[in-house]
Design a protein around this motif. Sequence first.
Motif, PDB file in Angstrom:
ATOM      1  N   LEU B 210      49.996  38.384  43.661  1.00  0.00           N
ATOM      2  CA  LEU B 210      49.476  40.060  43.729  1.00  0.00           C
ATOM      3  C   LEU B 210      50.589  40.793  44.305  1.00  0.00           C
ATOM      4  CD1 LEU B 210      47.024  41.776  43.294  1.00  0.00           C
ATOM      5  CD2 LEU B 210      46.628  41.558  45.722  1.00  0.00           C
ATOM      6  N   HIS B 211      51.217  40.450  45.147  1.00  0.00           N
ATOM      7  CA  HIS B 211      52.308  41.483  45.600  1.00  0.00           C
ATOM      8  C   HIS B 211      53.713  40.896  44.956  1.00  0.00           C
ATOM      9  CE1 HIS B 211      49.549  42.873  48.929  1.00  0.00           C
ATOM     10  NE2 HIS B 211      49.103  41.757  48.927  1.00  0.00           N
ATOM     11  N   GLY B 215      52.432  43.563  41.983  1.00  0.00           N
ATOM     12  CA  GLY B 215      52.514  44.893  42.646  1.00  0.00           C
ATOM     13  C   GLY B 215      53.945  45.418  42.337  1.00  0.00           C
ATOM     14  N   ARG B 233      44.276  34.227  45.559  1.00  0.00           N
ATOM     15  CA  ARG B 233      43.331  34.091  46.360  1.00  0.00           C
ATOM     16  C   ARG B 233      41.791  35.045  46.214  1.00  0.00           C
ATOM     17  NH1 ARG B 233      44.972  30.209  46.565  1.00  0.00           N
ATOM     18  NH2 ARG B 233      46.340  29.096  47.950  1.00  0.00           N
ATOM     19  N   GLY B 235      39.441  37.800  46.142  1.00  0.00           N
ATOM     20  CA  GLY B 235      39.718  39.243  46.797  1.00  0.00           C
ATOM     21  C   GLY B 235      41.036  39.948  46.371  1.00  0.00           C
ATOM     22  N   ASP B 236      41.974  38.996  45.659  1.00  0.00           N
ATOM     23  CA  ASP B 236      43.170  39.490  45.142  1.00  0.00           C
ATOM     24  C   ASP B 236      42.852  40.678  43.753  1.00  0.00           C
ATOM     25  OD1 ASP B 236      44.777  38.150  46.840  1.00  0.00           O
ATOM     26  OD2 ASP B 236      45.778  36.874  45.584  1.00  0.00           O
ATOM     27  N   ASP B 237      41.620  40.241  43.286  1.00  0.00           N
ATOM     28  CA  ASP B 237      41.614  41.175  42.179  1.00  0.00           C
ATOM     29  C   ASP B 237      40.773  42.473  42.706  1.00  0.00           C
ATOM     30  OD1 ASP B 237      39.310  39.547  42.925  1.00  0.00           O
ATOM     31  OD2 ASP B 237      38.816  38.559  40.980  1.00  0.00           O
ATOM     32  N   HIS B 239      41.965  44.183  45.521  1.00  0.00           N
ATOM     33  CA  HIS B 239      42.779  44.833  46.472  1.00  0.00           C
ATOM     34  C   HIS B 239      42.989  46.391  46.412  1.00  0.00           C
ATOM     35  CE1 HIS B 239      46.464  45.537  48.826  1.00  0.00           C
ATOM     36  NE2 HIS B 239      46.392  44.486  49.247  1.00  0.00           N
ATOM     37  N   PRO B 240      42.639  46.854  47.576  1.00  0.00           N
ATOM     38  CA  PRO B 240      42.677  48.374  47.625  1.00  0.00           C
ATOM     39  C   PRO B 240      43.810  49.166  46.926  1.00  0.00           C
ATOM     40  CG  PRO B 240      42.694  47.574  49.999  1.00  0.00           C
ATOM     41  CD  PRO B 240      42.468  46.582  49.055  1.00  0.00           C
ATOM     42  N   GLN B 241      44.940  48.568  47.204  1.00  0.00           N
ATOM     43  CA  GLN B 241      46.315  49.357  46.848  1.00  0.00           C
ATOM     44  C   GLN B 241      46.829  48.686  45.680  1.00  0.00           C
ATOM     45  OE1 GLN B 241      46.586  48.797  50.677  1.00  0.00           O
ATOM     46  NE2 GLN B 241      45.431  50.837  50.481  1.00  0.00           N
ATOM     47  N   VAL B 242      47.021  47.434  45.574  1.00  0.00           N
ATOM     48  CA  VAL B 242      47.494  46.538  44.407  1.00  0.00           C
ATOM     49  C   VAL B 242      46.562  46.422  43.285  1.00  0.00           C
ATOM     50  CG1 VAL B 242      49.128  44.887  43.629  1.00  0.00           C
ATOM     51  CG2 VAL B 242      49.048  45.589  45.866  1.00  0.00           C
ATOM     52  N   ARG B 243      46.632  47.088  42.092  1.00  0.00           N
ATOM     53  CA  ARG B 243      45.703  47.005  41.238  1.00  0.00           C
ATOM     54  C   ARG B 243      46.413  46.580  39.780  1.00  0.00           C
ATOM     55  NH1 ARG B 243      40.982  48.517  41.598  1.00  0.00           N
ATOM     56  NH2 ARG B 243      40.225  49.630  43.757  1.00  0.00           N
TER      57      ARG B 243
END
Lengths: 262, 262
Positions: B210-211, B215, B233, B235-237, B239-243
């Motif tokens: 994700l990052h 990101g 993992r 919840g990665d889909d 994430h409040p910041q990384v979309r």
Amino acid sequence: MTDPTPLSPRSPRAVLIDLAGVLYVGTSAIPGSVAALQRLRAAGLPLRFLTNSTRMPREPIAARLRAMGFTLQADEIQTAAHAALNLVRRRGLHPRYLVHPDLRDEVGPDAERPDAVVMGDMGPFLDYAQLNAAFRLLMDGHPLIAMARNRYFMDADGLSLDMGAFVTGLEFCSGTRAEIVGKPAPGFFHDAVAELGVEPEDAVLIGDDLHDDVGAARAAGLRAVLVRTGKFRAGDDAHPQVRPDLVADDFSAAVDHLLAHG
Amino acid sequence: MTDPTPLSPRSPRAVLIDLAGVLYVGTSAIPGSVAALQRLRAAGLPLRFLTNSTRMPREPIAARLRAMGFTLQADEIQTAAHAALNLVRRRGLHPRYLVHPDLRDEVGPDAERPDAVVMGDMGPFLDYAQLNAAFRLLMDGHPLIAMARNRYFMDADGLSLDMGAFVTGLEFCSGTRAEIVGKPAPGFFHDAVAELGVEPEDAVLIGDDLHDDVGAARAAGLRAVLVRTGKFRAGDDAHPQVRPDLVADDFSAAVDHLLAHG
């Protein structure tokens, strides 16, 4: 020269003496310091010699000083390695040691099931396998005890990378914070005065490094004399924050003052 | 599963594909990914395969993937080492390389009078002499270019110290700040799209991190698809910041979506 500030009226009951830059520079005794050490010994004050050495055991350090004319025994010397061993003993730890081969006899063998990492300067003997073994112990939650965090030192062939690189690298990768046992850690001075059986406020340190000797000793509750030899730079005796209890031209002048007024 | 967010209407003109966790896990292709790569190639989209490998040259990486059934050439792969070489060429530097022996052919010999240090993961071949030579170049004001700053990696015998230890240590001792060329550095993605001759906004990345994939690619101006394989993992889909621009169950589903809607 500035007039020396008089020491506090309480007489020192023990003297801690930084080695490099106070007793000698390079391979030569600073003029007058051999005789001054004899005068100090004649006065019966218990002594400890301090060095942040993280590579050399105490006996060859003592031998080198004796070769310059000083009278001293290995067990009067406090090194960063010795401070690490004191801490290991006090806490009942069983470390894996990352140290120079010269220091191996002094620290003894690694524990079979280590519960701590103790790190000195391995110099050219550093390798990945040792660092990785240390890293894994840190990842298992064991502490990292480091003799120093120095950035570099002057070697025969130029400025060279010091062990701070590996302490900092292990900290970054493992998320552990190292405990540094050499100067300027207060425990380094407390160890020395405890071995002499006196309280910090009854001891005086003589050093040439305004911050790591004088400032650190005062922060540890000792009094401190700054000498104008070794690392001393113009202005160190007029620093706005770090104020020695006494400034003396050299070790000999410091001893004279201690014996006359201490 | 969450419905995939549709990609922006503009069709991607190039696709960047992260390797580990997207095309394969361990030594096995992720089911459907070999055929999906064939469909993507059949559509004629130019491709680059991305990996932060700091130790292995491109040819053996390509050979390993071909052994799993994928069709690809070494020069379609962008590694952190390759990104470092691009940067060296662009700036006209003459580095001393601290790299694994496997990478020596790819980087070439050290310059006789180096004006930069380029650092990869030396693994067990790391030694003090090499680090000290690098330290001295940094103290002379030359830059430190590092392929990555990773803390650790999973080796066959357990979690192991990664090159971030030595990058951080050299930075601490020399007072230099390293330039990191591997993911998540924007230049890593810009290099890849530049080689394909497209603008960042015309490229889409498919990744499992994700990052460091999604990101970082979006920060570099690309669009990004997150797959639910590899490092993904729960919840990665969300994430409040990384979309991500799109979330797909795996590489095959991502390719289908790109070909149907891209």
